[in-house]
Scaffold this motif. Structure first.
Motif: not given
Length: 290
Positions: A72, A74, A92, A109
């Motif tokens: 996960l 962000v 990313m 995400t």
């Protein structure tokens, strides 16, 4: 068999990254979703893990008998500020590399745009995904998105439309129970609409901020653009978990081999061990009852 994972965020201040698998196993979980951590992939910044750390973490997880079903991260992939968006895409891409190294096939995400600039943020999201989708498809990594409170899209059905607009089965939806009331309190519409594109469900409780004529929470001055929600243990808020698990069963999610339920209570770090064990037992109860 549905997978139940621990979100180790409550343990970040008491344990190091490499200790998380042992903590997870000790609490009775077989799975752990790795969430933003300053030694691995911090919020909004470039990941800090190198190959050596990945190898060490992978071995610690194997030794503990803990599987990592998802990462996960962000990152501001929907930022209307182009400098932030470009950095987020770069970051990313590195997260995707880390997922591949860890043999993790799923990234969960958030959109991470701005509600006051919703059109610009949506445009930024689609531009970012034009770059990320080819990488995700090449690496075989699923990418699921949560419409988080204070994002450019908060309503669950509208978030699904944004995801659907990508026209790619590589991207799915994360249903976060404590965000229910920001998503429109419409689980009975969202979950069937999303169908087999439901990639993960996060389980903790929250109060309905619309209750008491909108005065359940009072901020001064009235009308502040604030987003209030909690991540309480199941049963301490207003989320209808009987309905939620019923929908997950009815739509076939609980029967999927790749189904992922994540315990993510953040409100009680001082009793994190007890709460984590409670959550695991409670989730199993709801699965059985459904």
């Amino acid at each position: 068999m549905v997978r139940i994972a621990l979100d180790p965020t409550p343990f970040h201040h008491d344990y190091g990254l490499l200790e998380f698998p042992d903590v997870t196993a000790r609490l009775g979980y077989e799975y752990m979703q790795l969430t933003p951590h300053h030694d691995f992939s911090p919020f909004f910044r470039h990941p800090k893990a190198d190959d050596d750390l990945v190898v060490k973490f992978k071995k610690r997880a194997q030794d503990a008998g803990v599987l990592i079903p998802a990462l996960l991260p962000v990152q501001r992939i929907s930022s209307p500020e182009e400098t932030q968006r470009i950095a987020a895409v770069r970051n990313m891409k590195r997260v995707i590399e880390l997922a591949v190294q860890l043999e993790v096939d799923t990234i969960n995400t958030e959109f991470s745009g701005r509600p006051e600039r919703s059109e610009d943020s949506e445009d930024a999201f689609y531009r970012s995904m034009e770059e990320l989708l080819p990488v995700l498809e090449r690496e075989g990594v699923k990418f699921n998105i949560d419409p988080h409170p204070d994002d450019f899209v908060e309503n669950g059905m509208e978030a699904w439309r944004v995801i659907r607009g990508l026209n790619s089965t590589q991207v799915g939806f994360v249903y976060v129970a404590p965000h229910s009331f920001h998503m429109g309190d419409q689980a009975s519409e969202i979950i069937p609409a999303v169908g087999d594109r439901l990639g993960a469900v996060y389980l903790s409780d929250s109060f309905n901020h619309h209750k008491s004529h909108g005065l359940r929470y009072i901020s001064n001055p009235p009308g502040n653009a604030v987003r209030v929600h909690q991540h309480l243990k199941i049963g301490d808020g207003d989320v209808n978990f009987t309905e939620l698990f019923g929908l997950l069963k009815k739509t076939g999610y609980l029967d999927r081999e790749d189904a992922l339920l994540v315990s993510n209570v953040f409100a009680e770090d001082e009793t994190a061990d007890e709460v984590s064990r409670y959550q695991l037992a409670k989730i199993r109860e709801f699965i059985e009852a459904a």
